[in-house]
Write a protein that holds these residues in place. Structure first.
Motif, PDB file in Angstrom:
ATOM      1  N   GLN A  14       0.828  -1.205   0.000  1.00  0.00           N
ATOM      2  CA  GLN A  14       0.000   0.000   0.000  1.00  0.00           C
ATOM      3  C   GLN A  14       0.864   1.258   0.000  1.00  0.00           C
ATOM      4  OE1 GLN A  14      -1.988   1.143   3.742  1.00  0.00           O
ATOM      5  NE2 GLN A  14      -3.933   1.036   2.609  1.00  0.00           N
ATOM      6  N   LYS A  15       1.908   1.266   0.831  1.00  0.00           N
ATOM      7  CA  LYS A  15       2.783   2.437   0.894  1.00  0.00           C
ATOM      8  C   LYS A  15       3.610   2.585  -0.385  1.00  0.00           C
ATOM      9  CE  LYS A  15       2.963   2.974   5.885  1.00  0.00           C
ATOM     10  NZ  LYS A  15       3.804   3.180   7.098  1.00  0.00           N
ATOM     11  N   ASP A  16       3.992   1.479  -0.972  1.00  0.00           N
ATOM     12  CA  ASP A  16       4.689   1.544  -2.263  1.00  0.00           C
ATOM     13  C   ASP A  16       3.763   2.111  -3.346  1.00  0.00           C
ATOM     14  OD1 ASP A  16       7.055   0.598  -1.260  1.00  0.00           O
ATOM     15  OD2 ASP A  16       6.783  -1.460  -1.955  1.00  0.00           O
ATOM     16  N   LEU A  17       2.484   1.768  -3.251  1.00  0.00           N
ATOM     17  CA  LEU A  17       1.502   2.305  -4.181  1.00  0.00           C
ATOM     18  C   LEU A  17       1.415   3.819  -4.033  1.00  0.00           C
ATOM     19  CD1 LEU A  17      -0.918   1.945  -6.188  1.00  0.00           C
ATOM     20  CD2 LEU A  17      -2.383   1.701  -4.167  1.00  0.00           C
ATOM     21  N   ALA A  18       1.317   4.294  -2.789  1.00  0.00           N
ATOM     22  CA  ALA A  18       1.229   5.725  -2.528  1.00  0.00           C
ATOM     23  C   ALA A  18       2.470   6.459  -3.041  1.00  0.00           C
ATOM     24  CB  ALA A  18       1.059   5.966  -1.025  1.00  0.00           C
ATOM     25  N   ARG A  19       3.625   5.896  -2.786  1.00  0.00           N
ATOM     26  CA  ARG A  19       4.878   6.521  -3.231  1.00  0.00           C
ATOM     27  C   ARG A  19       4.959   6.562  -4.760  1.00  0.00           C
ATOM     28  NH1 ARG A  19       8.825   3.949  -5.010  1.00  0.00           N
ATOM     29  NH2 ARG A  19       8.214   1.999  -4.013  1.00  0.00           N
ATOM     30  N   THR A  20       4.601   5.458  -5.391  1.00  0.00           N
ATOM     31  CA  THR A  20       4.713   5.338  -6.844  1.00  0.00           C
ATOM     32  C   THR A  20       3.834   6.338  -7.577  1.00  0.00           C
ATOM     33  OG1 THR A  20       5.245   2.980  -6.662  1.00  0.00           O
ATOM     34  CG2 THR A  20       4.451   3.752  -8.802  1.00  0.00           C
ATOM     35  N   ILE A  21       2.650   6.588  -7.045  1.00  0.00           N
ATOM     36  CA  ILE A  21       1.685   7.472  -7.708  1.00  0.00           C
ATOM     37  C   ILE A  21       2.257   8.868  -7.935  1.00  0.00           C
ATOM     38  CG2 ILE A  21      -0.476   8.734  -7.303  1.00  0.00           C
ATOM     39  CD1 ILE A  21      -1.573   6.112  -6.085  1.00  0.00           C
ATOM     40  N   LEU A  22       3.040   9.366  -6.981  1.00  0.00           N
ATOM     41  CA  LEU A  22       3.541  10.729  -7.104  1.00  0.00           C
ATOM     42  C   LEU A  22       4.947  10.823  -7.693  1.00  0.00           C
ATOM     43  CD1 LEU A  22       2.119  12.664  -4.031  1.00  0.00           C
ATOM     44  CD2 LEU A  22       1.632  12.962  -6.449  1.00  0.00           C
ATOM     45  N   GLU A  23       5.500   9.709  -8.111  1.00  0.00           N
ATOM     46  CA  GLU A  23       6.799   9.774  -8.776  1.00  0.00           C
ATOM     47  C   GLU A  23       6.625  10.337 -10.184  1.00  0.00           C
ATOM     48  OE1 GLU A  23       8.366   5.823  -8.499  1.00  0.00           O
ATOM     49  OE2 GLU A  23       9.155   6.151  -6.469  1.00  0.00           O
ATOM     50  N   PRO A  24       7.567  11.167 -10.651  1.00  0.00           N
ATOM     51  CA  PRO A  24       7.442  11.813 -11.967  1.00  0.00           C
ATOM     52  C   PRO A  24       7.182  10.838 -13.114  1.00  0.00           C
ATOM     53  CG  PRO A  24       9.213  12.839 -10.729  1.00  0.00           C
ATOM     54  CD  PRO A  24       8.757  11.661  -9.911  1.00  0.00           C
ATOM     55  N   GLU A  25       7.777   9.645 -13.068  1.00  0.00           N
ATOM     56  CA  GLU A  25       7.582   8.693 -14.155  1.00  0.00           C
ATOM     57  C   GLU A  25       6.116   8.312 -14.290  1.00  0.00           C
ATOM     58  OE1 GLU A  25       9.003   4.212 -15.618  1.00  0.00           O
ATOM     59  OE2 GLU A  25       9.515   4.922 -13.606  1.00  0.00           O
ATOM     60  N   PHE A  26       5.492   7.961 -13.168  1.00  0.00           N
ATOM     61  CA  PHE A  26       4.076   7.586 -13.223  1.00  0.00           C
ATOM     62  C   PHE A  26       3.215   8.781 -13.571  1.00  0.00           C
ATOM     63  CE2 PHE A  26      -0.086   7.399 -11.129  1.00  0.00           C
ATOM     64  CZ  PHE A  26      -0.628   6.323 -11.821  1.00  0.00           C
ATOM     65  N   GLN A  27       3.503   9.941 -12.984  1.00  0.00           N
ATOM     66  CA  GLN A  27       2.730  11.145 -13.269  1.00  0.00           C
ATOM     67  C   GLN A  27       2.710  11.465 -14.770  1.00  0.00           C
ATOM     68  OE1 GLN A  27       1.091  13.812 -11.161  1.00  0.00           O
ATOM     69  NE2 GLN A  27       0.772  11.883 -10.099  1.00  0.00           N
ATOM     70  N   THR A  28       3.836  11.256 -15.413  1.00  0.00           N
ATOM     71  CA  THR A  28       3.931  11.534 -16.848  1.00  0.00           C
ATOM     72  C   THR A  28       3.143  10.515 -17.663  1.00  0.00           C
ATOM     73  OG1 THR A  28       6.112  12.571 -16.630  1.00  0.00           O
ATOM     74  CG2 THR A  28       5.501  11.754 -18.808  1.00  0.00           C
ATOM     75  N   ILE A  29       3.411   9.234 -17.437  1.00  0.00           N
ATOM     76  CA  ILE A  29       2.776   8.184 -18.238  1.00  0.00           C
ATOM     77  C   ILE A  29       1.274   8.156 -18.001  1.00  0.00           C
ATOM     78  CG2 ILE A  29       2.663   5.700 -18.662  1.00  0.00           C
ATOM     79  CD1 ILE A  29       5.602   5.530 -17.841  1.00  0.00           C
ATOM     80  N   PHE A  30       0.865   8.209 -16.738  1.00  0.00           N
ATOM     81  CA  PHE A  30      -0.558   8.113 -16.406  1.00  0.00           C
ATOM     82  C   PHE A  30      -1.350   9.271 -17.000  1.00  0.00           C
ATOM     83  CE2 PHE A  30      -4.264   9.050 -13.816  1.00  0.00           C
ATOM     84  CZ  PHE A  30      -4.854   7.807 -13.658  1.00  0.00           C
ATOM     85  N   ASN A  31      -0.860  10.489 -16.789  1.00  0.00           N
ATOM     86  CA  ASN A  31      -1.631  11.650 -17.210  1.00  0.00           C
ATOM     87  C   ASN A  31      -1.687  11.798 -18.722  1.00  0.00           C
ATOM     88  OD1 ASN A  31      -2.651  13.155 -14.761  1.00  0.00           O
ATOM     89  ND2 ASN A  31      -0.529  12.844 -14.181  1.00  0.00           N
TER      90      ASN A  31
END
Length: 416
Positions: A314-331
């Motif tokens: 769960q905490k890894d999920l929270a951390r991953t969501i706000l990492e620039p890589e995910f922010q870029t790909i997801f959005n």
């Protein structure tokens, strides 16, 4: 949420959390359209790359009502998911009930307070502690248009409400559906709040839908907004009842309809269809709202778990969501913009770049306002009352705008 809280108190239930399989992260959401599913697939892959098991808990329904019903049942039974898509003030309501976990350790390690604008960070906190993770920022007041359709009728994409009605009449005469729409309460409210923002302006919009000012809710400007909103029904097709929003977007993509008023998650559908912003489709602020920004923040609230491996996931999920890589790909896949204001936007399309510029500028001018239609400005109880009034008004050919404005104020008052 008020009824839910009363129900809990009545039955005297305690939150008995059930252990799950080690390393599993279960996520409840309602992202089921093409663009949305692709965006969620990105997060799933990233979690699996970290060795965790992803359990997708998707509940169809663009407004999330069905998902919230399922979530309440799961939470009351003591078996909540690790994370659930919850927005706005409802995050605080769930936290008050004691369901949500504290994420301050993750937030501190990743410097969330520095990366997030205050308007975003505050929404994710309860009693100054992070209990949810913001995923993206959606601009709700967008108009999507098919440029080929406008070329055929020799018309420009409208920038004001007067221009909208003029061009809509022209499109109707050419046997083109002017406005793609789905006859669902949240979609009615999305169009209504765009018209209301244009007529009221950001200050009175906030007075009505954030501060619940009864004079504004029942006033002359609201009557004007309702009148112009009701006129919109003349430009949608008879088959709109019950239509999902992404089906309406597809009508614009294939040229069956000229325009759609919808948040920028609609862009995910254009992207999934292989279309290019500014060329194959046009995005402009909803008519009359060029200098304002209604925002919708998607977020995942994190529920209390008692399995150590699942807590780590769960905490890894929270951390991953706000990492620039995910922010870029997801959005890029979702059609939204990153919640981080320190992101490089050069790789994003023209619609996203314009959205980020507007997000930053309106946050300085005071024209950045939370969306009522998408659960950011008020509680779900107040929102539900507004939905009922607006949808009944829109579907009644003989509805009276002045009486409806008074009814709107009374309905909001009853839910406070």
């Amino acid at each position: 949420m008020k009824l839910f809280r009363n129900f809990l108190a009545a039955v005297g239930l305690s939150v008995a959390l059930t252990p799950a399989h080690a390393g599993e992260v279960e996520v409840l959401h309602w992202w089921t359209s093409g663009g949305e599913a692709k965006a969620m697939g990105v997060l799933k892959e990233m979690m699996e790359d970290q060795g965790h098991t992803w359990k997708d808990f998707a509940v169809a329904g663009g407004g999330g009502e069905a998902a919230m019903t399922v979530l309440k049942t799961r939470a009351v039974s003591g078996n909540p998911p690790a994370a659930a898509q919850i927005k706005g003030l409802d995050i605080q309501e769930w936290a008050k009930l004691g369901f949500l976990t504290n994420l301050d350790d993750v937030a501190s390690d990743a410097n969330w307070d520095e990366a997030l604008p205050p308007v975003v960070a505050d929404t994710m906190k309860y009693e100054d502690n992070y209990v949810a993770v913001p995923i993206n920022v959606h601009r709700v007041n967008w108009l999507w248009a098919n440029p080929e359709v406008f070329e055929k009728v020799d018309a420009d994409v409208p920038r004001t409400l007067d221009e909208f009605f003029t061009v809509a009449d022209k499109l109707k005469e050419a046997d083109v559906i002017p406005l793609a729409h789905g006859g669902q309460a949240w979609q009615d409210a999305t169009v209504f709040e765009a018209v209301a923002l244009a007529v009221l302006g950001p200050k009175d919009f906030e007075a009505a839908f954030v501060n619940h000012d009864m004079d504004v809710l029942s006033g002359e400007k609201m009557v004007e907004a309702l009148t112009k909103f009701h006129r919109m029904r003349d430009y949608i097709d008879p088959n709109a009842v019950g239509r999902d929003w992404n089906i309406a977007t597809q009508m614009v993509i294939n040229g069956e309809a000229a325009m759609q008023i919808m948040g920028d998650w609609a862009k995910g559908e254009f992207t999934a269809a292989g279309l290019e912003a500014g060329k194959d489709y046009v995005c402009v602020p909803a008519p009359g709202t060029q200098d304002a920004f209604t925002f919708n923040i998607d977020s995942l609230a994190m529920f209390k778990l008692n399995n150590d491996a699942n807590v780590k996931a769960q905490k890894d999920l929270a951390r991953t969501i706000l990492e620039p890589e995910f922010q870029t790909i997801f959005n890029k896949a979702k059609g939204s913009i990153p919640v981080r204001t320190d992101m490089d936007m050069s790789g994003f399309d023209s619609c996203a770049q314009a959205s980020m510029e507007a997000f930053k500028s309106t946050s300085e001018t005071g024209a950045l306002v939370p969306s009522m239609a998408h659960g950011m400005s008020t509680t779900s109880a107040v929102q539900g009352q507004i939905f009922d009034v607006i949808t009944n008004f829109f579907n009644n050919a003989n509805a009276d705008p002045k009486e409806t404005a008074e009814r709107l104020a009374s309905a909001v008052q009853s839910a406070l």
